[in-house]
Design an enzyme around this catalytic site. Structure first.
Site, short mmCIF file in Angstrom:
data_model
loop_
_atom_site.label_atom_id
_atom_site.label_comp_id
_atom_site.label_asym_id
_atom_site.label_seq_id
_atom_site.Cartn_x
_atom_site.Cartn_y
_atom_site.Cartn_z
N GLY A 116 38.42 38.03 48.84
CA GLY A 116 38.89 36.37 48.82
C GLY A 116 39.65 36.13 49.85
N TYR A 117 40.34 35.01 50.00
CA TYR A 117 41.04 34.14 51.11
C TYR A 117 42.03 35.21 51.67
CZ TYR A 117 44.09 30.99 53.32
OH TYR A 117 44.99 30.55 53.94
N SER A 136 33.55 36.63 41.78
CA SER A 136 33.67 35.68 40.88
C SER A 136 34.20 34.43 41.59
CB SER A 136 34.53 35.81 39.80
OG SER A 136 35.82 36.38 40.11
N ASP A 181 34.18 44.97 38.84
CA ASP A 181 35.20 44.14 38.00
C ASP A 181 36.31 45.04 37.74
OD1 ASP A 181 36.42 42.79 35.80
OD2 ASP A 181 34.71 41.48 36.23
N PHE A 206 44.99 41.87 44.42
CA PHE A 206 44.77 40.42 44.74
C PHE A 206 43.80 39.82 43.54
CE2 PHE A 206 44.45 41.78 49.36
CZ PHE A 206 45.80 40.88 49.63
N SER A 256 53.63 35.20 43.08
CA SER A 256 53.53 33.74 43.46
C SER A 256 54.95 33.26 43.49
CB SER A 256 52.50 32.79 42.86
OG SER A 256 52.51 31.73 42.95
N TYR A 314 48.84 29.83 34.41
CA TYR A 314 48.52 30.76 35.48
C TYR A 314 50.00 31.27 35.98
CZ TYR A 314 48.30 31.86 40.55
OH TYR A 314 48.68 32.66 41.64
N LYS A 328 51.32 35.67 35.99
CA LYS A 328 51.68 36.39 37.27
C LYS A 328 53.15 36.99 36.83
CE LYS A 328 48.80 35.91 40.26
NZ LYS A 328 48.10 36.92 40.75
N ASN A 360 44.21 22.49 46.51
CA ASN A 360 45.41 22.70 47.42
C ASN A 360 45.41 21.76 48.43
OD1 ASN A 360 45.00 25.97 46.35
ND2 ASN A 360 46.93 24.93 46.23
P1 NAD Z 1 40.83 34.25 45.91
O1 NAD Z 1 40.22 33.44 44.72
O2 NAD Z 1 40.15 33.74 47.32
O3 NAD Z 1 40.56 35.81 46.00
C1 NAD Z 1 40.77 36.51 44.85
C2 NAD Z 1 39.45 37.44 44.66
O4 NAD Z 1 39.48 38.41 43.59
C3 NAD Z 1 37.90 36.88 44.81
O5 NAD Z 1 37.52 37.55 45.94
C4 NAD Z 1 37.60 37.12 43.54
O6 NAD Z 1 36.13 37.12 43.38
C5 NAD Z 1 38.31 38.28 42.98
N1 NAD Z 1 38.23 38.69 41.59
C6 NAD Z 1 38.78 37.84 40.53
N2 NAD Z 1 38.71 38.43 39.44
C7 NAD Z 1 38.17 39.62 39.66
C8 NAD Z 1 37.97 40.62 38.67
N3 NAD Z 1 38.07 40.72 37.55
N4 NAD Z 1 37.26 41.75 39.45
C9 NAD Z 1 37.15 41.92 40.52
N5 NAD Z 1 37.57 40.94 41.56
C10 NAD Z 1 38.09 39.59 41.07
O7 NAD Z 1 42.26 33.96 46.11
P2 NAD Z 1 43.45 33.97 47.10
O8 NAD Z 1 43.98 32.94 47.49
O9 NAD Z 1 42.95 35.31 47.90
O10 NAD Z 1 44.59 34.75 46.27
C11 NAD Z 1 44.80 36.40 46.37
C12 NAD Z 1 45.74 36.51 45.04
O11 NAD Z 1 46.89 35.94 45.52
C13 NAD Z 1 45.58 36.04 43.65
O12 NAD Z 1 46.04 36.96 42.67
C14 NAD Z 1 46.33 34.67 43.52
O13 NAD Z 1 46.73 34.60 42.35
C15 NAD Z 1 47.43 35.09 44.49
N6 NAD Z 1 48.30 34.14 45.09
C16 NAD Z 1 47.47 33.10 46.02
C17 NAD Z 1 48.17 32.09 46.40
C18 NAD Z 1 47.31 30.73 47.00
O14 NAD Z 1 47.87 29.88 47.30
N7 NAD Z 1 46.08 31.23 47.76
C19 NAD Z 1 49.60 31.63 46.33
C20 NAD Z 1 50.36 32.78 45.64
C21 NAD Z 1 49.55 33.60 45.13
C1 WQD Z 2 51.30 21.44 48.16
C2 WQD Z 2 52.01 19.78 48.21
C3 WQD Z 2 51.40 18.37 46.28
C4 WQD Z 2 47.13 18.37 47.11
C5 WQD Z 2 50.07 26.00 44.42
C6 WQD Z 2 50.14 26.65 43.07
C7 WQD Z 2 51.08 27.95 43.42
C8 WQD Z 2 50.42 28.58 44.36
C9 WQD Z 2 50.14 27.71 45.63
C10 WQD Z 2 48.99 30.40 43.52
C11 WQD Z 2 52.49 19.50 46.85
C12 WQD Z 2 50.98 17.88 47.55
C13 WQD Z 2 48.45 18.58 47.12
C14 WQD Z 2 46.54 16.96 47.27
C15 WQD Z 2 48.84 16.22 47.41
N1 WQD Z 2 49.41 29.34 44.11
N2 WQD Z 2 49.20 17.68 47.36
N3 WQD Z 2 47.78 16.24 47.74
O1 WQD Z 2 51.28 22.95 44.37
O2 WQD Z 2 52.88 23.85 45.98
O3 WQD Z 2 51.41 25.64 45.13
O4 WQD Z 2 49.36 26.59 45.22
O5 WQD Z 2 49.71 31.01 43.48
O6 WQD Z 2 51.13 28.62 42.39
O7 WQD Z 2 50.92 25.82 42.42
O8 WQD Z 2 50.35 23.90 46.40
O9 WQD Z 2 48.76 23.00 48.03
O10 WQD Z 2 48.70 22.22 45.60
O11 WQD Z 2 50.43 21.30 47.16
O12 WQD Z 2 49.71 15.42 48.00
O13 WQD Z 2 45.45 16.74 47.34
O14 WQD Z 2 50.78 18.85 48.68
O15 WQD Z 2 51.67 17.46 45.69
O16 WQD Z 2 53.64 18.66 47.33
P1 WQD Z 2 51.56 23.91 45.45
P2 WQD Z 2 49.52 22.69 46.62
#
Ligand code: NAD
Ligand code: WQD
Length: 336
Positions: free
Chosen positions: A10-11, A34, A58, A78, A122, A146, A150, A196
């Site tokens: 993933g990312y 996925s 998985d 992750f 998160s 969600y 966490k 996002n």
């Molecule tokens: P992502 O979706 O790009 O990566 C998650 C990866 O997990 C994917 O490659 C997906 O295929 C894999 N995956 C999901 N369910 C699975 C399963 N059951 N078995 C095996 N693989 C599985 O997300 P990301 O942005 O890289 O985020 C990674 C982690 O960080 C996540 O737990 C997410 O909740 C957390 N997080 C992300 C952000 C964000 O904004 N990107 C912010 C805070 C927390």
């Molecule tokens: C950032 C700002 C929006 C989209 C989310 C999850 C959080 C975490 C990170 C996983 C806010 C504004 C957004 C758009 C906009 N993920 N916005 N137009 O909401 O801070 O956090 O991602 O854990 O749990 O809630 O991030 O990037 O969605 O928004 O104006 O099209 O941008 O209102 O102020 P957020 P975001």
């Protein structure tokens, strides 16, 4: 060290695998694709300075996990679903994958004698914070399914560490990860309409979408738009390397914020992206998005104390690197 990286395609996982390899660690990606693409794994292999292994699997599959955990020193977890809106519509899928999957992973780690875990949490666990910057001892309160997954998994890991003093864990609370590897080869590739802000802005700049909707212009912030703590994914990846190197017998369990400590508004991010890309990002201000908070940024001092880490890359680098990835891969990994 040999590190099992669940969700490593993933990312954030893909950037972390490259950073682990650069530090001489053996990363094994464990992913069911996925929400990711096998092309990401090819690109990781191209960027990594040593081989990175792949197990397509998985985390809810106990037998496959048992095999993958052989000889592993630490797990970075992750693997989860992460879309807030989708979690409100499909809460059971989130409970099953994020909570159920984590329980299966913890059981498999215990059975295999693997005692070191880095968990992706998160800033969402702080809900609507009473004040900013947010410290790790701030009240935890979730506002959507969600976020609940966490918080629950953080608590389950804490209970396990209390029951098994040999078990060590870091709960990393990410603020807003953005940006991409400076090569432009790996980056964030959301399917469909991005939820996002940064991927939405990038898609407008590249011409894939017409106009950004800014959710709310009447927040009690300097320019009325929401303020967040954007952190470069390369800094985040480095923090994971520090985290696996920090876990040791007797460490226990700690939560650590990963952010820069600086708040940036939606309009400030739009302007920074326009500058980095040389493209206009048309926007219109619409109503607030339900569940959004006005301001959210980290107090990152515990990360400096516990991990010896702080974010180094600024907003300009975040935008330049996001743009390099987006412009070279306008349809993400589907462009390959
Ligand atoms: P992502 O979706 O790009 O990566 C998650 C990866 O997990 C994917 O490659 C997906 O295929 C894999 N995956 C999901 N369910 C699975 C399963 N059951 N078995 C095996 N693989 C599985 O997300 P990301 O942005 O890289 O985020 C990674 C982690 O960080 C996540 O737990 C997410 O909740 C957390 N997080 C992300 C952000 C964000 O904004 N990107 C912010 C805070 C927390
Ligand atoms: C950032 C700002 C929006 C989209 C989310 C999850 C959080 C975490 C990170 C996983 C806010 C504004 C957004 C758009 C906009 N993920 N916005 N137009 O909401 O801070 O956090 O991602 O854990 O749990 O809630 O991030 O990037 O969605 O928004 O104006 O099209 O941008 O209102 O102020 P957020 P975001």
């Amino acid at each position: 060290m040999k590190i099992l990286v669940c969700g490593g395609a993933g990312y954030i996982g893909s950037h972390t695998c490259v950073a682990l390899a650069a530090r001489g660690h053996d990363a094994v990606i464990y992913d069911n694709f996925s929400n990711s693409s096998p092309v990401a794994v090819e690109r990781i292999a191209e960027l990594a300075e040593r081989p990175v292994a792949l197990v397509e699997g998985d985390i809810r599959d106990a037998a496959q996990l048992a095999a993958a955990l052989e000889g592993v020193d630490a797990v970075i977890h992750f693997a989860a679903f992460k879309a807030v809106g989708e979690s409100c519509e499909q809460p059971l899928a989130y409970f099953e994958n994020n909570i159920g999957g984590s329980v299966t992973l913890l059981q498999a780690m215990e059975a295999a004698g693997v005692a070191n875990l880095v968990f992706s949490s998160s800033a969402t666990v702080y809900g609507d914070p009473d004040s900013v910057p947010i410290r790790e001892d701030a009240p935890l309160r979730v506002t959507n399914p969600y976020g609940r997954t966490k918080l629950v998994v953080e608590e389950l890991i804490g209970d396990l560490c209390a029951a098994r003093p040999g078990f060590n864990a870091l709960l990393l609370r990410y603020f807003n990860p953005v940006g991409a590897h400076p090569s432009g080869r790996i980056g964030e590739d959301p399917g469909g309409i991005p939820n996002n802000l940064m991927p939405y802005i990038s898609q407008v700049a590249v011409g894939a979408r017409d106009c950004l909707s800014v959710f709310g212009g009447d927040y009690p912030t300097p320019d009325g738009t929401g303020v967040r703590d954007y952190i470069h994914v390369m800094d985040l990846a480095e923090a994971h390397v520090r985290a696996v190197e920090t876990l040791r017998p007797g460490f226990g369990c700690q939560a650590v914020n990963l952010g820069t400590g600086q708040g940036v508004s939606v309009l400030e991010l739009v302007r920074a992206f326009e500058e980095a890309s040389g493209r206009k990002v048309p926007y219109r201000v619409i109503a607030r998005r339900a569940g959004d908070v006005a301001m959210c940024w980290a107090d990152p001092s515990r990360a400096a104390e516990v991990l010896g880490w702080r974010a180094r890359l600024d907003l300009q680098r975040m935008c330049e690197d996001a743009w390099r990835w987006q412009s070279a891969n306008p349809a993400g990994y589907r462009s390959a």
